[in-house]
Scaffold this motif. Structure first.
Motif, PDB file in Angstrom:
ATOM      1  N   SER A  24       0.814  -1.212   0.000  1.00 30.25           N
ATOM      2  CA  SER A  24       0.000   0.000   0.000  1.00 30.25           C
ATOM      3  C   SER A  24       0.847   1.261   0.000  1.00 30.25           C
ATOM      4  O   SER A  24       0.335   2.362  -0.189  1.00 30.25           O
ATOM      5  N   ILE A  26       3.205   1.894  -2.174  1.00 26.24           N
ATOM      6  CA  ILE A  26       3.701   2.146  -3.513  1.00 26.24           C
ATOM      7  C   ILE A  26       2.932   3.318  -4.126  1.00 26.24           C
ATOM      8  O   ILE A  26       1.702   3.344  -4.122  1.00 26.24           O
ATOM      9  N   THR A  27       3.654   4.293  -4.650  1.00 24.61           N
ATOM     10  CA  THR A  27       3.044   5.436  -5.327  1.00 24.61           C
ATOM     11  C   THR A  27       3.045   5.189  -6.823  1.00 24.61           C
ATOM     12  O   THR A  27       4.106   5.049  -7.442  1.00 24.61           O
ATOM     13  N   SER A  28       1.866   5.118  -7.433  1.00 28.17           N
ATOM     14  CA  SER A  28       1.750   4.919  -8.877  1.00 28.17           C
ATOM     15  C   SER A  28       1.620   6.250  -9.612  1.00 28.17           C
ATOM     16  O   SER A  28       2.054   6.386 -10.753  1.00 28.17           O
ATOM     17  N   SER A  29       1.008   7.227  -8.964  1.00 32.52           N
ATOM     18  CA  SER A  29       0.870   8.551  -9.560  1.00 32.52           C
ATOM     19  C   SER A  29       0.539   9.534  -8.451  1.00 32.52           C
ATOM     20  O   SER A  29       0.079   9.148  -7.373  1.00 32.52           O
ATOM     21  N   SER A 208      12.771  -0.120  -1.218  1.00 34.87           N
ATOM     22  CA  SER A 208      12.379  -0.865  -2.418  1.00 34.87           C
ATOM     23  C   SER A 208      12.956  -2.266  -2.274  1.00 34.87           C
ATOM     24  O   SER A 208      13.944  -2.459  -1.555  1.00 34.87           O
TER      25      SER A 208
END
Length: 268
Positions: A24, A26-29, A208
């Motif tokens: 949760s 993780i930044t996708s945009s 990461s």
């Protein structure tokens, strides 16, 4: 926003409270926008009042989880961190560095006062200094204010960030995070970038990860608040723009008040 994920022994961090990771996170945009036009900040001004006034004029509301990125100079001005250069007496070392770099000896003396170590990158600078707070910065973060003054960094940037975060959350009702950003030069290249020097409500580090052929999971720490500051730097703080505050929306992060100081090799 999720729990703590332990690192393997080869990559263990001595302070695991700094390293939290979950899918949760993780930044996708994300989106980013400046709060402008922004009023000129004067010593003693209430930054939160200025921010909320601009938001009302723009008809903008903060959302839960927004990250508010504030230029360090705006914080320094509001905290009245100005030094009158007429009160500064340059040392022999400052005079020597002034002759070498062409920078005013009084400003260089402030750099020496604010730092614990320094070196000159290139023939005529910049001066790269490790600030007494633990940051490695160009000129120890000292910023000229015309011919007769200079601004120092906030005395405790993490505390400043916490104060801004608490006041913004109270004023708007939205739980947000705050990052205080400072422009910084690099010893190995021309130009400036943007880094974080203070933070509240957002963990300074994230990890990461990827699987190695032998099945072990390798995790790499990333300075998340620096990534946030750099992203905001694309729209924040260009000379003459007059936009010292930006809002990043959609960035995934773990809530933490560890602050930027918690990830420094040389803590204050």
């Amino acid at each position: 926003m999720g729990g703590l994920l332990s690192l393997d022994d080869d990559h263990a961090d001595p302070d695991q409270s700094l390293v939290r990771t979950e899918p949760s996170m993780i930044t996708s945009s994300f989106t980013a926008f400046a709060l402008e036009p922004f009023p000129t900040i004067k010593p003693g001004d209430d930054l939160v009042e200025a921010i909320t006034t601009v938001m009302q004029a723009q008809d903008v509301a903060l959302h839960d989880g927004d990250v508010i990125v504030v230029a360090s100079k705006a914080v320094s001005i509001s905290e009245n961190r100005r030094v009158d250069l007429a009160t500064v007496t340059p040392s022999a070392e400052a005079l020597d560095l002034s002759a070498r770099t062409g920078k005013p000896a009084e400003v260089i003396q402030l750099v020496l006062n604010e730092s614990v170590t320094h070196f000159v990158a290139g023939d005529r600078g910049p001066i790269i200094a490790r600030h007494r707070l633990g940051f490695e910065l160009t000129s120890a973060g000292v910023d000229r204010d015309g011919p007769d003054g200079a601004w120092l960094l906030p005395s405790d940037p993490d505390a400043s960030a916490r104060g801004l975060r608490d006041a913004l959350t109270k004023a708007t009702g939205a739980p947000v995070a705050v990052v205080i950003a400072d422009s910084d030069g690099r010893a190995d290249r021309r130009g400036a970038t943007v880094i974080s020097i203070g933070a509240a409500g957002i963990a300074p580090l994230r990890t990461s990860e990827h699987a190695e052929p032998d099945g072990r999971v390798k995790r790499q720490e990333e300075t998340l608040t620096d990534l946030v500051a750099a992203a905001a730097g694309l729209i924040l703080g260009q000379r003459g723009r007059g936009a010292p505050v930006a809002v990043l929306r959609g960035v995934a992060y773990e809530s933490s008040d560890a602050g930027v100081s918690a990830m420094l090799h040389h803590r204050p």
